[in-house]
Structure formats: C-alpha cells, structure tokens
Motif scaffolding. Structure first.
Motif: not given
Lengths: 185, 76
Positions: A180-185, B31, B34, B41-44, B47
């Motif tokens: 999950e952390a790797d898929d979060t950008v 990234n 992606k 699946s998520a964005i900070r 970012t």
C-alpha cells in the motif's frame, strides 16, 4: 540521510551479517548431524563389541543385557542429537535465505510467508521427530523396541513453532502495508 | 473507482513534460507516471501540494469525481 534511510541501511547490514552467520551455522549443523548419524548407524552394537573383544571368554547373561541396554541408550541419544542437528541446520538454512531476501530488498516486508511457515513447521516437528527417529534407529539396529527407546514430545518447540507461524502472519500483514505504501505517491 | 486523475490535461494546458514536473515536484518519474495513468492507489497531501504549486492549479483541477454507475455507495 533521513531516519527512514538510516533504518533501512541498518536492517540491510544486520540482515546480511545474520545471513552469513546463519548459513555458516546451517552448513556446520548439517555436516555435523549427518556425520554423527552416519557414525551412529555404522558403529557396532554393545554385544558385537563385547563378543569381538572377548570371544573366548564366557560372559553371564546379565552383563550382556547391561551392555546392550547401555549401548542402545547411547545409540538413541546420538541419533536423537544427530536428527536434531540436521533439523536445526535446515531451519537455519531457511532463515538464512529469508535474511538474504531481506538484505537484498532493504525492507523486512517482502513476501516471506512460505519461508516462515516452513521454518515454523520444522520447529514444531522438532518437538517429536528427533527422539522418534533416534528411537527408530535403535529399534532397527538392535532389532527390539525394549531397550534404549525414548519417544518424547517437547512442547516448547511446538510453542516456538506457533510463535514463528504468528510472526509469519504479522509479516504477511506488513507486506500488505508495504505494498500500500509503495502504491502511494 | 470514481476518482479520476486529470494530471495529463493540466500538464498539457501548462505545456509541461513529465520529466519537468517530476523535477519540480521532487518525486520519481515512475511514481508520477503511476499517478498520471491512474495506477496509484493513494496520493499524499505533500505530493498533491507540490503538484498544485508546480502547475499553479487547485486540487480539483487534478482530481475529479464522477458518479460510478451500479456500484453501491462507499465502495470503490
């Protein structure tokens, strides 16, 4: 270097050192265990020794039985130790390979569930297998199940196996979080 | 999922390449790609903040919500 990178470097270094040590320990244990098992299987039984050493002398039945029981006890002890060493070696080998993967990836949360399960099963099996196989060697060698047979169940190994299995599940969850952390950008 | 990333549209409006944006935002090309292709699946927030600053836009310009037909409320 931030705290995260520092921690990853530390994990990598520690995992690599532990990998080298565990592989050395695994090789020594496997070699030692196999050597001891071969020696135990190949060595003469007590009665063979006494009959070859004093072929002309007459011995009483009591002394023969005593020698035989002593020899059977030693055989079981040696075979149990040998099988235990082989199993420990196998566990160390699996753990070593796990550590190698961790040291290469830099995060402990790589898919290792299978390796955890294998080492947990081996550890749990160590509760009974060494003493049972040790006794089996004695039975095969002496032809009877009366002398020197010690079939024990060591529950602490079952407990440690369960803990390792639980750790495997925790690591699986960690792997999911890592993904999950790797898929979060 | 009903959330659509409109990064490519905003980037085209500003005539900014992926490499340029990744340098400005401070995240890797991979990234950012992606995110652009909707594979993330998520964005900070950090970012999103950096992207909005680099492209001089609002979060709503980059992220869009469209009603998902047939899917129950709250699911993705």
């Amino acid at each position: 270097m931030n705290k995260r990178e520092e921690l990853i470097q530390s994990i990598k270094k520690t995992a690599h050192t532990s990998f080298v040590l565990s592989i050395i320990a695994a090789v020594l244990m496997l070699a030692g265990g196999l050597g001891l098992l071969a020696y135990t299987v190949a060595s003469k039984t007590g009665t063979e020794q006494s009959s070859s050493a004093s072929a002309d002398e007459e011995e009483t039945d009591d002394t023969e039985d005593e020698d035989r029981a002593k020899s059977a006890g030693k055989t079981t002890e040696r075979a149990t130790t040998a099988v235990g060493m082989i199993m420990n070696g196998a566990i160390m080998m699996v753990v070593g390979l796990m550590l190698k993967r961790i040291s290469e990836s830099g995060t402990p949360f790589v898919p290792l569930a299978k390796s955890f399960n294998i080492s947990a099963a081996l550890l749990a099996a160590e509760s009974t297998v060494p003493s049972w196989l040790g006794s089996l060697v004695t039975i095969v060698k002496f032809g009877s199940a009366e002398q020197g047979v010690q079939m024990t169940v060591n529950l602490q190994f079952v407990f440690f196996g369960l803990i390792l299995f639980l750790l495997g599940r925790i690591f699986s969850y960690g792997t999911l979080l890592q993904q999950e952390a790797d898929d979060t950008v | 999922m009903a959330i659509i990333i409109r990064l490519d549209r905003v980037m085209a409006d500003r005539k900014m390449s992926l490499n340029e944006l990744s340098e400005l935002v401070g995240i890797s090309n991979v990234n950012l790609s992606k995110l652009k292709t909707g594979k993330a699946s998520a964005i900070r927030f950090s970012t999103l903040n950096a992207i909005c600053r680099a492209l001089n836009c609002q979060p709503g310009d980059v992220i869009e919500y469209t009603e998902d037909e047939g899917s129950p409320e709250g699911s993705d």
